[in-house]
Design a protein around this motif. Structure first.
Motif, PDB file in Angstrom:
ATOM      1  N   HIS A  16       0.836  -1.206   0.000  1.00 32.22           N
ATOM      2  CA  HIS A  16       0.000   0.000   0.000  1.00 32.22           C
ATOM      3  C   HIS A  16       0.869   1.253   0.000  1.00 32.22           C
ATOM      4  CE1 HIS A  16      -3.704  -2.260   1.776  1.00 32.22           C
ATOM      5  NE2 HIS A  16      -3.508  -2.506   0.499  1.00 32.22           N
ATOM      6  N   LEU A  20       1.080   4.308  -2.826  1.00 31.02           N
ATOM      7  CA  LEU A  20       0.908   5.720  -2.473  1.00 31.02           C
ATOM      8  C   LEU A  20       2.134   6.548  -2.848  1.00 31.02           C
ATOM      9  CD1 LEU A  20      -0.890   5.290   0.964  1.00 31.02           C
ATOM     10  CD2 LEU A  20      -1.894   5.948  -1.235  1.00 31.02           C
ATOM     11  N   ALA A  23       1.998   7.314  -6.441  1.00 33.04           N
ATOM     12  CA  ALA A  23       1.005   8.345  -6.767  1.00 33.04           C
ATOM     13  C   ALA A  23       1.603   9.751  -6.705  1.00 33.04           C
ATOM     14  CB  ALA A  23      -0.191   8.246  -5.832  1.00 33.04           C
ATOM     15  N   ASN A  25       1.806  11.898  -4.301  1.00 33.89           N
ATOM     16  CA  ASN A  25       0.935  12.864  -3.629  1.00 33.89           C
ATOM     17  C   ASN A  25       1.258  12.767  -2.148  1.00 33.89           C
ATOM     18  OD1 ASN A  25      -1.267  13.942  -2.141  1.00 33.89           O
ATOM     19  ND2 ASN A  25      -2.586  13.763  -3.944  1.00 33.89           N
ATOM     20  N   LEU A  27       0.219  14.325   0.461  1.00 32.74           N
ATOM     21  CA  LEU A  27      -0.920  14.318   1.384  1.00 32.74           C
ATOM     22  C   LEU A  27      -1.571  12.933   1.445  1.00 32.74           C
ATOM     23  CD1 LEU A  27      -2.547  17.769   0.553  1.00 32.74           C
ATOM     24  CD2 LEU A  27      -1.118  17.165   2.519  1.00 32.74           C
ATOM     25  N   LEU A  28      -1.722  12.331   0.285  1.00 33.68           N
ATOM     26  CA  LEU A  28      -2.279  10.981   0.223  1.00 33.68           C
ATOM     27  C   LEU A  28      -1.366   9.991   0.946  1.00 33.68           C
ATOM     28  CD1 LEU A  28      -4.577   9.238  -0.911  1.00 33.68           C
ATOM     29  CD2 LEU A  28      -3.232   8.982  -3.004  1.00 33.68           C
ATOM     30  N   PHE A  31      -1.734  10.493   4.731  1.00 35.84           N
ATOM     31  CA  PHE A  31      -3.013   9.938   5.181  1.00 35.84           C
ATOM     32  C   PHE A  31      -2.946   8.407   5.187  1.00 35.84           C
ATOM     33  CE2 PHE A  31      -7.206   8.215   4.126  1.00 35.84           C
ATOM     34  CZ  PHE A  31      -7.905   8.622   5.247  1.00 35.84           C
ATOM     35  N   GLY A  32      -2.387   7.831   4.132  1.00 38.78           N
ATOM     36  CA  GLY A  32      -2.275   6.375   4.042  1.00 38.78           C
ATOM     37  C   GLY A  32      -1.428   5.790   5.148  1.00 38.78           C
ATOM     38  N   ARG A  88     -10.563   2.751  -9.007  1.00 34.62           N
ATOM     39  CA  ARG A  88     -11.720   3.022  -8.146  1.00 34.62           C
ATOM     40  C   ARG A  88     -12.552   1.756  -7.973  1.00 34.62           C
ATOM     41  NH1 ARG A  88     -13.775   6.730 -10.987  1.00 34.62           N
ATOM     42  NH2 ARG A  88     -12.440   8.359 -10.168  1.00 34.62           N
TER      43      ARG A  88
END
Length: 97
Positions: A16, A20, A23, A25, A27-28, A31-32, A88
């Motif tokens: 995971h 991330l 990605a 990102n 912020l992501l 959060f992850g 998604r």
């Protein structure tokens, strides 16, 4: 198969995190990481029962990322909407039950 639950959970957390990081990102990613730390205790007893499905889902996501990387390198990647929909679908479908 035959892997201790804690080791399986650690593999899942690393996967995971890699997704991330990919990605790009921050912020992501933050959060992850917070979510991972908070949710490990909840999923620990379930790991052995959900592992086969989780590995299959992770393989699909990894294959999708590899496919997208190849498209970008080849210069044929044009629209992220289809790929976003596929990811998604994994996120919602894989964890709806």
């Amino acid at each position: 198969r035959g892997v201790p639950s804690q080791e399986m959970a650690a593999h899942t957390a690393r996967f995971h995190r890699a997704v991330l990081v990919h990605a790009r990102n921050h912020l992501l990613l933050q959060f992850g990481e917070q979510l991972s730390l908070r949710s490990r205790w909840f999923f620990a007893p379930l790991v052995s029962s959900i592992a086969p499905r989780a590995w299959a889902e992770h393989r699909q996501v990894a294959e999708l990322i590899a496919e997208l990387q190849q498209q970008v390198v080849a210069g044929v990647h044009q629209d992220g909407a289809v790929e976003a929909g596929r990811v998604r679908g994994h996120l919602l479908g894989g964890h709806a039950a």
